[in-house]
Design a protein around this motif. Structure first.
Motif, short mmCIF file in Angstrom:
data_model
loop_
_atom_site.label_atom_id
_atom_site.label_comp_id
_atom_site.label_asym_id
_atom_site.label_seq_id
_atom_site.Cartn_x
_atom_site.Cartn_y
_atom_site.Cartn_z
N VAL A 134 -5.55 7.02 9.45
CA VAL A 134 -5.74 8.47 9.37
C VAL A 134 -6.51 8.79 8.09
O VAL A 134 -6.38 8.10 7.08
N HIS B 19 -6.22 11.19 5.94
CA HIS B 19 -5.37 11.64 4.82
C HIS B 19 -3.94 11.63 5.32
O HIS B 19 -3.66 12.03 6.46
N SER B 20 -3.03 11.14 4.51
CA SER B 20 -1.64 11.08 4.93
C SER B 20 -0.74 11.83 3.98
O SER B 20 -0.75 11.61 2.76
N LEU C 107 2.37 11.46 4.57
CA LEU C 107 3.59 10.69 4.82
C LEU C 107 3.68 9.43 3.98
O LEU C 107 4.55 8.59 4.20
N ALA D 179 0.96 4.99 6.03
CA ALA D 179 0.18 5.56 7.13
C ALA D 179 -1.31 5.30 6.96
O ALA D 179 -2.08 5.50 7.90
N LEU D 180 -1.71 4.86 5.77
CA LEU D 180 -3.13 4.62 5.50
C LEU D 180 -3.49 3.14 5.57
O LEU D 180 -4.65 2.79 5.39
#
Length: 487
Positions: free
Chosen positions: A353, A355-356, A358, A362-363
């Motif tokens: 993604v 930008h995360s 979370l 997530a990156l």
């Protein structure tokens, strides 16, 4: 899959390893299933290692039964299958012997399928002999790989066979195209709105295609030493899988629509500059090692292999496709013998993604990926991130499985079974067209020529590993790694 018309299936090389392990077991499974093979269909085996039908049936009982149903053989079905089989002993190098073949099959009904489970040196003589006795009409011819040693020899075989059979009669078989997950890949992409919008450079970071074997060259040392992994696996299996993964949606699933799109992919492969081969191509050769607790010898000491052989048993490639969908996305292809595991799989790594909120997990690369496993177990697995139970927003990788044996009650069809039924039914979509084959050879040849001229030997790797370290280094340059290395 119902067959309405009868057929006569003529199997050249009827006592060979391929016939015993794959072709006859596949025909038996179709026969046992009921309704797939017309009751009047006949199998005519052609070989020199049996004297008569009784001798051949004994050979089949001894060598084929162990390769059929995993749950044992239904003896009633087996007996009725053997009743389909006729046998003829002829010398394939003597055209006059084919008169006997004509006498055996001319009274049998239906389409004639000639399966050439022989060495490629016999393809042209067999086809010419069939034509000399008028057996090239109302017929289909199945050609096994390897079809040639390079583009020139491949064209020579295709030219000669093409003088006798039309392109619509020629079935160049690649059994990987008949595997259930490959068919489901098409269904996944073109039958679901979920995946098709993501199947492009904006959302895909990289794609890996691996065909790994634990076995060495076994009793095929002499053949393999004159072939190598690039010819044996990359030019056909791996490039065919790549074209299926990367193709545009076809107009329909008819044979030419599918193969037209595959051809466009093969023609869009970025040519490899000989000066860059060291950066995008790794060749290796296995040395002695240990696989599952058993010591195995080095390639150079295998029977039939030259002690100073520079033949590659491992290939890893970085491939690029020059079109709007895939520009800039690296495809990593890999195949080898005496590797750590027997596995064939396609790994689609989606981009992280942008930008995360979370957290960093997530990156990370590979957080979202699709793994299509072709062997040993056939599954499709989608990986994504989910919150771990408990306090805090901690993410963990989870997966959704499409395990065919759990979702579908009916048994899966083996690749050869599907492809043989397609030949009898006249369906060409899963077979390689001549222009596809030429495009694949044309792309591979610069690598072949550079390695042939090189004084550098293949990079050594210990049996039971995943190949030379240079293979991993090639991916590291692009900020990624092979799937098993991440795990």
């Amino acid at each position: 899959m119902q067959i309405d018309s009868s057929f006569t299936f003529v199997l050249f090389g009827g006592t060979g390893d391929l016939s015993m392990r794959k072709i006859l077991p596949a025909l038996f499974e179709a026969h046992r299933a009921g309704g797939m093979l017309a009751d009047s269909g006949k199998i005519v085996a052609v070989a020199r290692h049996a004297s008569d039908r009784a001798d051949y049936i004994r050979w089949v009982n001894e060598h084929v039964k162990s390769h059929v149903s995993k749950n044992g053989v239904d003896e009633t079905a087996w007996a009725s299958f053997l009743a389909r089989i006729e046998f003829i002993n002829i010398d394939l190098s003597k055209a006059e012997d084919f008169v006997q073949l004509r006498e055996v099959i001319e009274g049998l009904p239906g389409i004639r399928v000639f399966y050439l489970a022989t060495g490629p040196s016999l393809f042209v003589p067999i086809c010419r002999a069939l034509a000399s006795v008028g057996l090239n009409e109302n017929a289909r011819i199945v050609l096994e790989k390897p079809l040639g040693y390079d583009l020139k020899s491949s064209n020579a075989i295709n030219d000669a066979v093409g003088e006798i059979f039309t392109e619509e009669q020629i079935y160049r078989i690649d059994h990987y195209l008949g595997k259930e997950p490959v068919q489901n890949l098409l269904a996944l992409r073109f039958g679901n709105a979920l995946f098709e919008p993501l199947w492009r450079r904006e959302w895909v970071e990289s794609i890996q295609i691996t065909i790994a074997e634990e076995l060495g060259v076994e009793a095929r040392g002499d053949f393999y030493d004159n072939t190598g992994a690039l010819r044996d696996m990359v030019q056909n299996h791996l490039l065919q899988l790549l074209s299926i993964v990367a193709m545009e949606p076809p107009h329909s699933m008819d044979s030419d629509s599918v193969r037209d799109e595959k051809l466009r992919v093969l023609r869009a492969l970025k040519p490899i500059d000989p000066r860059d081969i060291g950066k995008v191509a790794v060749r290796g050769q296995y040395h002695s090692g240990v696989i599952r607790g058993n010591a195995v010898p080095a390639y150079a000491t295998e029977p039939g292999v030259k002690p100073d052989s520079s033949t590659e048993t491992f290939v890893a490639l970085k491939v690029e496709i020059e079109n709007w969908r895939w520009a800039g996305v690296p495809f990593f292809l890999r195949t080898g013998k005496r590797l750590a595991d027997r596995v064939a799989e396609i790994v689609v790594n989606f981009r992280a993604v942008p930008h995360s909120a979370l957290g960093a997990s997530a990156l990370r690369a590979g957080a979202n990926r699709l793994v299509i496993r072709l062997q040993p177990n056939e599954t499709i697995r989608l990986y994504c991130l989910a919150k771990q139970p408990g306090e805090g927003m901690n993410l963990a990788s989870v997966h959704l499985d499409l395990a065919f044996d759990q979702f579908f009650r009916e048994g899966q069809m083996e690749a050869y079974q599907r492809l043989l039924l397609d030949v009898i039914n006249g369906r060409l979509a899963l077979f390689v067209r001549r222009d596809e084959q030429e495009a694949a050879w044309r792309w591979v040849e610069p690598i072949l020529n550079e390695w042939k001229a090189s004084i550098k030997p293949p990079k050594p790797y210990a049996s039971g590993t995943w190949g030379p370290a240079a293979s991993s280094a090639m991916l590291a340059q692009h900020g990624t790694c092979w799937l098993e290395e991440e795990n």
